[in-house]
Design a protein around this motif. Structure first.
Motif, mmCIF file in Angstrom:
data_model
loop_
_atom_site.group_PDB
_atom_site.id
_atom_site.type_symbol
_atom_site.label_atom_id
_atom_site.label_comp_id
_atom_site.label_asym_id
_atom_site.label_seq_id
_atom_site.Cartn_x
_atom_site.Cartn_y
_atom_site.Cartn_z
ATOM 1 N N ALA A 448 0.827 -1.208 0.000
ATOM 2 C CA ALA A 448 0.000 0.000 0.000
ATOM 3 C C ALA A 448 0.861 1.258 0.000
ATOM 4 O O ALA A 448 0.555 2.233 -0.693
ATOM 5 N N ALA A 449 1.954 1.238 0.775
ATOM 6 C CA ALA A 449 2.836 2.403 0.844
ATOM 7 C C ALA A 449 3.495 2.676 -0.513
ATOM 8 O O ALA A 449 3.565 3.834 -0.965
ATOM 9 N N ILE A 450 3.971 1.618 -1.170
ATOM 10 C CA ILE A 450 4.595 1.773 -2.491
ATOM 11 C C ILE A 450 3.567 2.282 -3.500
ATOM 12 O O ILE A 450 3.839 3.194 -4.290
ATOM 13 N N SER A 451 2.376 1.693 -3.474
ATOM 14 C CA SER A 451 1.315 2.107 -4.403
ATOM 15 C C SER A 451 0.925 3.555 -4.175
ATOM 16 O O SER A 451 0.727 4.314 -5.132
ATOM 17 N N TYR A 452 0.815 3.927 -2.892
ATOM 18 C CA TYR A 452 0.412 5.304 -2.600
ATOM 19 C C TYR A 452 1.503 6.292 -2.990
ATOM 20 O O TYR A 452 1.210 7.400 -3.458
ATOM 21 N N LEU A 453 2.778 5.917 -2.806
ATOM 22 C CA LEU A 453 3.875 6.793 -3.207
ATOM 23 C C LEU A 453 3.834 7.036 -4.714
ATOM 24 O O LEU A 453 3.991 8.187 -5.170
ATOM 25 N N ALA A 454 3.596 5.958 -5.485
ATOM 26 C CA ALA A 454 3.493 6.108 -6.941
ATOM 27 C C ALA A 454 2.310 7.011 -7.301
ATOM 28 O O ALA A 454 2.412 7.884 -8.179
ATOM 29 N N TYR A 455 1.186 6.803 -6.608
ATOM 30 C CA TYR A 455 -0.006 7.631 -6.830
ATOM 31 C C TYR A 455 0.269 9.095 -6.483
ATOM 32 O O TYR A 455 -0.119 10.008 -7.225
ATOM 33 N N PHE A 456 0.966 9.323 -5.376
ATOM 34 C CA PHE A 456 1.292 10.685 -4.942
ATOM 35 C C PHE A 456 2.140 11.404 -5.997
ATOM 36 O O PHE A 456 1.896 12.574 -6.318
ATOM 37 N N LEU A 457 3.117 10.697 -6.528
ATOM 38 C CA LEU A 457 3.973 11.292 -7.551
ATOM 39 C C LEU A 457 3.177 11.581 -8.830
ATOM 40 O O LEU A 457 3.373 12.617 -9.477
ATOM 41 N N LEU A 458 2.253 10.677 -9.167
ATOM 42 C CA LEU A 458 1.445 10.866 -10.375
ATOM 43 C C LEU A 458 0.555 12.103 -10.269
ATOM 44 O O LEU A 458 0.511 12.928 -11.191
ATOM 45 N N ILE A 459 -0.138 12.243 -9.154
ATOM 46 C CA ILE A 459 -1.100 13.344 -9.045
ATOM 47 C C ILE A 459 -0.408 14.695 -8.844
ATOM 48 O O ILE A 459 -0.999 15.739 -9.098
ATOM 49 N N ASN A 460 0.830 14.663 -8.364
ATOM 50 C CA ASN A 460 1.532 15.924 -8.129
ATOM 51 C C ASN A 460 2.408 16.358 -9.295
ATOM 52 O O ASN A 460 2.695 17.548 -9.437
ATOM 53 N N ILE A 472 -11.682 7.015 -11.528
ATOM 54 C CA ILE A 472 -11.921 5.577 -11.708
ATOM 55 C C ILE A 472 -10.684 4.892 -12.280
ATOM 56 O O ILE A 472 -10.308 3.797 -11.850
ATOM 57 N N VAL A 473 -10.052 5.556 -13.251
ATOM 58 C CA VAL A 473 -8.827 4.999 -13.843
ATOM 59 C C VAL A 473 -7.748 4.862 -12.775
ATOM 60 O O VAL A 473 -7.071 3.833 -12.678
ATOM 61 N N TYR A 474 -7.590 5.882 -11.944
ATOM 62 C CA TYR A 474 -6.588 5.839 -10.884
ATOM 63 C C TYR A 474 -6.908 4.721 -9.872
ATOM 64 O O TYR A 474 -5.999 4.022 -9.398
ATOM 65 N N ILE A 475 -8.174 4.591 -9.516
ATOM 66 C CA ILE A 475 -8.552 3.526 -8.576
ATOM 67 C C ILE A 475 -8.223 2.160 -9.165
ATOM 68 O O ILE A 475 -7.647 1.288 -8.493
ATOM 69 N N PHE A 476 -8.571 1.967 -10.432
ATOM 70 C CA PHE A 476 -8.313 0.683 -11.086
ATOM 71 C C PHE A 476 -6.811 0.389 -11.144
ATOM 72 O O PHE A 476 -6.364 -0.698 -10.757
ATOM 73 N N VAL A 477 -6.042 1.360 -11.589
ATOM 74 C CA VAL A 477 -4.594 1.157 -11.753
ATOM 75 C C VAL A 477 -3.920 0.949 -10.405
ATOM 76 O O VAL A 477 -3.112 0.015 -10.236
#
Length: 803
Positions: A448-460, A472-477
């Protein structure tokens, strides 16, 4: 229809109905709020809560229906069966009349406990009284779905629930679009309750023609039995109410209705996380009851440990994902402005995950051993804690206090069950925690931490989730990445063994009706005739390097077993310097006929390319079956190729099949301990496949499998590489089987006795095998395995055939 078919059918529609019950509210909630606003939605949630509250006064009589109806129906005692049905019906009829009258008379006093804005008083009274009628209709028909379930017609109730869910979904949209607002929502409840009850009555009469409705069939003795049974479940029901609605009522009393909406939204998402765990728990109860009846305590202990493990595997990834990505989930679902709901959700799911991990395993087993008091005590602890904690927390901290009160109460009550369960089963609490909990939680948190870090970098730095589609795309990926990392971690921790896989799959097949879905395919495989060797062209290759004496024994023994086989023989020499070349040239002269018939091909490679020569040999092969033989396999049994092909053709989804090996005081054949293998039998026991570590000493693949898996892999600048293990992993990655054909034994001359003459070769091999495979290659191989649709399909069919 057999009982098994009924269970499968019931399960299918039960899952569909439950899924609809989770999905439809999620889809409707944003639309409803957009039409009536947060305040009226909070009021709507509380009105539905009142409907649930009314059921607290029925002493849980309904929990006894299925037990007594099933008992008398199977005994063909229709007189007592009618006593049960009529007693249940008239009790709930009287109970519903009382609730309707009391509720109608004291409407304003009841509604006064929540802070309703003045301009909503009139609509609140109207909606509350209409909801009383909806309650009346649904309550008086309570007995009839129990009739259908007891008659193994659960699918009727499930289909009804599914269709009514769809109807309610459509009606809500129509009524709100027409501007009926909150009143329209309550009318939807009334209409669907009426139609549901009517369908239950009609189908109950159809499948139980002996049913008679009349007050003369009301029986005091039966009512007493129902009451004694139901009262034991009342505490648990009170605790459930406290968990789901008590906090919302307190928020409505101490706070504003908007807060009820925010809290309700968080609770709805948290409930979605229960969907998969709740499919597993019902499967445990009958097993526990049976083991308890047989007094098999050791098996009950194992069942408890297994249930703990599997509930963690199902619950941890779902709830940890919700915990880390609550903001993304809530914003995608509801839009902006619901940040407090995301925060509340984080708090709630911690308690829900804790409950499913430490309380649910014991509660799914112990009550079914005839000891329901522990579950009752848990409910009592939770009820008291939640009433007290939530009251003070909500009074002083409002909506955040509600979440903390709920979670603290859940954790404390669940801890009681955990300690009680460990004492009941005689298990060390520390050992259980270390064995079952640490690895999946660690894997889940890291993933979860790795996934969230990747998500954080993507949205920022790339793209913010602006709008539902991007969300929805972000949730799926993010979920796919998270779940892939989670189960990769579980695999690397060796948390699941072969027995676990079998148990998980058995539970899965009880939940998901694969046999029903793929019935035609399964029947086709089962009913197909046994397939013999039919003169298919077989390619056999042998690679050698500086082991002339072993190679000679291998070749001459092999040739003696090829009678009746349509074969080609490929001999690959890796630039040997021990006289192998001269031997092969002489061998070619002696077998000119085979060369003319294109059945013998000798390759003199100009340098030693090691195991890559095996892959090169396979590329030259033209046969429908390809057999690879190591040059230290020195004895072959008669008709071994026919036996291999027979097994290969009659084992569904066979991919990479190796012979068994002789083991004596000179060689173990390079085969590990028999304990590492699981045996699968086919053709009435004539074929035994050992599934486990499978070497490449003498293996077979079909042309079709080879074309799908691809060429053998050989790293550059490597002489020795475990190409057989690599190819087996890739074969498994496509859903094919890899294993050893038991008792079809060749003599694989390995070990100190045979290898002492080739010490230099073996030293080089040992050194080369210490080199690790390229990380990119291993990652690509793993990703192909994870995302292989064919793998999942073949595995499902295969397990369905063997269940």
């Amino acid at each position: 229809m057999s009982l098994t078919d009924k269970v499968i059918k019931n399960t299918v529609y039960h899952i569909l109905s439950q899924a609809a019950g989770f999905i439809f509210p999620l889809l409707l909630t944003p639309f409803i709020i957009s039409r009536i606003g947060n305040v009226q939605f909070g009021l709507y949630a509380l009105l539905l809560g009142f409907l649930g509250t009314f059921h607290l006064f029925d002493f849980s009589i309904f929990t006894s229906f299925i037990k007594f109806i099933s008992e008398y129906y199977n005994q063909k005692d229709f007189k007592r069966l009618n006593f049960v049905i009529n007693t249940g019906f008239f009790f709930y009829f009287a109970f519903s009349i009382i609730i309707l009258v009391v509720g109608w008379v004291f409407t304003k006093q009841i509604l006064s406990i929540i802070n309703i804005p003045t301009d909503l008083i009139e609509i609140s009274v109207y909606s509350f009284r209409l909801s009383l009628f909806a309650f009346f209709v649904s309550s008086i028909t309570t007995i009839f779905p129990s009739v259908l379930i007891s008659l193994q017609r659960m699918y009727i109730a499930s289909i009804t629930g599914l269709l009514i869910g769809i109807l309610n979904f459509v009606l809500v949209i129509i009524f709100l679009l027409l501007g009926f607002g909150l009143k329209g929502l309550i009318w939807c409840q009334f209409i669907t309750a009426f139609l549901t009850g009517l369908i239950y009555i009609l189908y109950s009469k159809k499948y139980l023609p002996e049913m008679r409705i009349g007050f003369k069939n009301f029986n005091i003795e039966i009512f007493g039995k129902m009451g004694r049974f139901g009262i034991q479940m009342q505490i648990s029901k009170l605790a459930t109410f406290a968990s789901s609605k008590y906090d919302e009522f307190l928020l409505g009393y101490f706070s504003v209705l908007n807060n009820v909406t925010y809290y309700n939204i968080a609770s709805r998402v948290a409930r979605v996380g229960h969907f998969f765990p709740y499919q597993l728990i019902p499967q445990v109860a009958p097993v526990a009851a049976e083991l308890s009846a047989k007094r098999e305590h050791s098996k009950l202990v194992r069942l408890f440990e297994d249930t703990s493990k599997y509930l963690i595997l199902v619950s941890a990834p779902v709830f940890l994902y919700i915990l880390f990505f609550s903001d993304l989930i809530i914003e995608t679902w509801m839009g902006k402005g619901y940040e407090i709901s995301a925060y509340i959700l984080k708090i709630i799911v911690i308690g829900q995950l804790f409950n499913l991990m430490v309380s649910a395993p014991g509660n799914s087993i112990i009550p079914n051993t005839g000891k329901p008091r522990y579950q009752m005590f848990e409910g009592l602890i939770y009820l008291i804690l939640n009433i007290v904690l939530s009251y003070f927390f909500i009074k002083y901290y409002l909506i955040v206090g509600a979440a903390y009160g709920n979670t603290i109460g859940t954790i404390i009550a669940s801890t009681y069950v955990f300690f009680t369960s460990c004492r009941f089963f005689g298990i060390s609490k520390t050992k259980l925690l270390l064995k079952q909990y640490v690895k999946p939680l660690l894997s889940g948190v890291i993933s979860a931490a790795i996934s969230y870090l990747a998500y954080f970098l993507l949205i920022n730095y790339i793209l913010k989730p602006d709008g539902r589609l991007v969300g929805i795309v972000y949730i799926f990926v993010t979920f796919i990445v998270f779940i892939s990392l989670f189960f990769t971690g579980i695999a690397n921790f060796n948390y699941i063994n072969s027995r676990d896989r079998e148990i998980i799959l058995k539970a899965f097949f009880r939940i998901v009706p694969v046999k029903l879905i793929f019935r035609k395919t399964i029947e086709k495989i089962k009913n197909s005739p046994r397939k013999q060797y039919e003169n298919e062209f077989v390619s056999i290759y042998v690679l050698t390097y500086n082991r002339l004496e072993l190679f000679k024994k291998c070749l001459f023994s092999l040739l003696r077993t090829l009678e009746g086989i349509n074969f080609e023989l490929i001999l690959w020499d890796n630039n040997s310097t021990d006289g192998t070349k001269n031997f092969l040239k002489e061998f070619e002269k002696q077998n000119g006929k085979l060369i003319k018939e294109n059945r013998l091909r000798v390759v003199y490679n100009d340098k030693n390319i090691g195991t890559a020569g095996k892959g090169k040999s396979v590329e030259l092969a033209k046969g429908e079956f390809i057999i690879g033989v190591d040059d230290d396999v020195i004895e072959f049994p008669e008709h071994w190729i026919q036996k291999m092909i027979y097994a290969y053709k009659n084992i569904p989804f066979m991919g990479y099949l190796a012979t068994d090996v002789v083991q004596d005081d000179k060689t173990n054949g390079a085969k590990p301990s028999e304990k590492l293998y699981v045996e699968e039998t086919y053709d009435g026991g004539n074929i035994v496949l050992q599934v486990g570590p499978t070497g490449g000493w003498c293996f077979m693949v079909s042309r079709s499998v080879y074309n799908e898996i691809g060429k053998f892999y050989f790293p550059k600048k490597r002489i020795f590489f475990l190409e057989d293990g690599d190819y087996g992993v890739r074969t498994l990655g496509k859903g094919y089987k890899v294993g050893i054909l038991k008792n079809c034994k060749v003599y694989h001359a390995v070990g100190d006795y045979y290898n002492k003459a080739y010490s230099e070769i073996m030293k080089g091999k040992a050194a080369d095998l210490k080199i690790k495979d390229p990380i990119i290659y291993k990652l690509r191989r793993r990703l192909k395995r994870i995302f292989s649709i064919k793998r999942y399909y073949r595995k499902l069919i295969d397990y369905a055939l063997r269940m």
